[in-house]
Enzyme design. Structure first.
Site, PDB file in Angstrom:
ATOM      1  N   HIS A   1       0.857  -1.194   0.000  1.00 30.73           N
ATOM      2  CA  HIS A   1       0.000   0.000   0.000  1.00 30.73           C
ATOM      3  C   HIS A   1       0.894   1.246   0.000  1.00 30.73           C
ATOM      4  CE1 HIS A   1       0.502  -0.685   4.491  1.00 30.73           C
ATOM      5  NE2 HIS A   1       0.921   0.554   4.347  1.00 30.73           N
TER       6      HIS A   1
HETATM    7  P1  TYD Z   1      -1.966  -4.017   7.758  1.00 29.09           P
HETATM    8  O1  TYD Z   1      -2.140  -2.614   7.323  1.00 29.09           O
HETATM    9  O2  TYD Z   1      -2.559  -5.090   6.913  1.00 29.09           O
HETATM   10  O3  TYD Z   1      -0.420  -4.318   7.987  1.00 29.09           O
HETATM   11  P2  TYD Z   1       0.778  -4.327   6.893  1.00 29.09           P
HETATM   12  O4  TYD Z   1       0.717  -3.020   6.194  1.00 29.09           O
HETATM   13  O5  TYD Z   1       2.006  -4.484   7.732  1.00 29.09           O
HETATM   14  O6  TYD Z   1       0.628  -5.466   5.971  1.00 29.09           O
HETATM   15  O7  TYD Z   1      -2.509  -4.125   9.239  1.00 29.09           O
HETATM   16  C1  TYD Z   1      -2.856  -5.365   9.851  1.00 29.09           C
HETATM   17  C2  TYD Z   1      -3.990  -5.119  10.828  1.00 29.09           C
HETATM   18  O8  TYD Z   1      -3.575  -4.296  11.915  1.00 29.09           O
HETATM   19  C3  TYD Z   1      -5.180  -4.429  10.202  1.00 29.09           C
HETATM   20  O9  TYD Z   1      -6.347  -5.015  10.767  1.00 29.09           O
HETATM   21  C4  TYD Z   1      -5.067  -2.999  10.668  1.00 29.09           C
HETATM   22  C5  TYD Z   1      -4.394  -3.136  12.008  1.00 29.09           C
HETATM   23  N1  TYD Z   1      -3.536  -1.994  12.374  1.00 29.09           N
HETATM   24  C6  TYD Z   1      -3.878  -1.217  13.449  1.00 29.09           C
HETATM   25  O10 TYD Z   1      -4.915  -1.405  14.110  1.00 29.09           O
HETATM   26  N2  TYD Z   1      -3.038  -0.185  13.814  1.00 29.09           N
HETATM   27  C7  TYD Z   1      -1.908   0.060  13.131  1.00 29.09           C
HETATM   28  O11 TYD Z   1      -1.163   0.998  13.505  1.00 29.09           O
HETATM   29  C8  TYD Z   1      -1.559  -0.746  12.001  1.00 29.09           C
HETATM   30  C9  TYD Z   1      -0.318  -0.481  11.194  1.00 29.09           C
HETATM   31  C10 TYD Z   1      -2.404  -1.770  11.664  1.00 29.09           C
END
Ligand code: TYD
Length: 138
Positions: free
Chosen positions: A53
């Site tokens: 992303h």
């Molecule tokens: P995600 O954005 O998929 O992680 P990555 O970019 O590392 O692949 O996030 C995984 C899960 O965690 C999603 O349900 C959102 C949650 N999340 C939070 O609640 N707070 C945060 O600061 C982050 C980065 C993710």
């Protein structure tokens, strides 16, 4: 602090002595933003990708405090690959940079410092949407 290229590596100064090493990180001192959020990624399965992303308005610094991982970035013009394998280097990523993390070692702990609290509305998760926003920005 002088302006930092987006994305680029920041080398943190080690405050080592004969007992070991220590790295201090201070918002607006040795990084270009105030830290509003910290999260860390660990126990990551080695053959998956995370990230995939970009953000509309967020500054982040990724640090492998243990183990290593790779990060591919694309700003719509230039593709780069960074290997985060030392606790004293950080990858600075700001707005409109698509990023993907992969090749996680089993001992990897990827610490992320962020300039804002979590906001799903700040995420660009659709690659086509990212490409058109990045094109308009470049
Ligand atoms: P995600 O954005 O998929 O992680 P990555 O970019 O590392 O692949 O996030 C995984 C899960 O965690 C999603 O349900 C959102 C949650 N999340 C939070 O609640 N707070 C945060 O600061 C982050 C980065 C993710």
């Amino acid at each position: 602090m002088q302006k930092i290229k987006n994305p680029s590596i920041i080398n943190f100064e080690k405050k080592g002595d004969d007992r070991g090493s220590l790295i201090p990180i201070e918002g607006l001192n040795n990084i270009p933003f105030e830290i509003k959020r910290i999260y860390y990624i660990f126990d990551t399965i080695s053959d998956i990708k995370r990230g995939t992303h970009a953000h509309i308005n967020l500054e982040q610094i990724l640090i492998s405090v243990s183990g290593s991982c790779y990060v591919d970035t694309y700003d719509g013009k230039e593709r780069k690959t960074f290997i985060l394998d030392k606790p004293f280097i950080g990858l600075y990523i700001k707005d409109l940079v698509w990023h993907e993390m992969y090749n996680f070692t089993s001992d990897n702990v990827l610490l992320v410092l962020a300039s804002n609290i979590y906001n799903e509305k700040d995420y660009i998760r659709n690659y086509e949407e990212f490409l058109s926003l990045a094109k308009a920005n470049n």
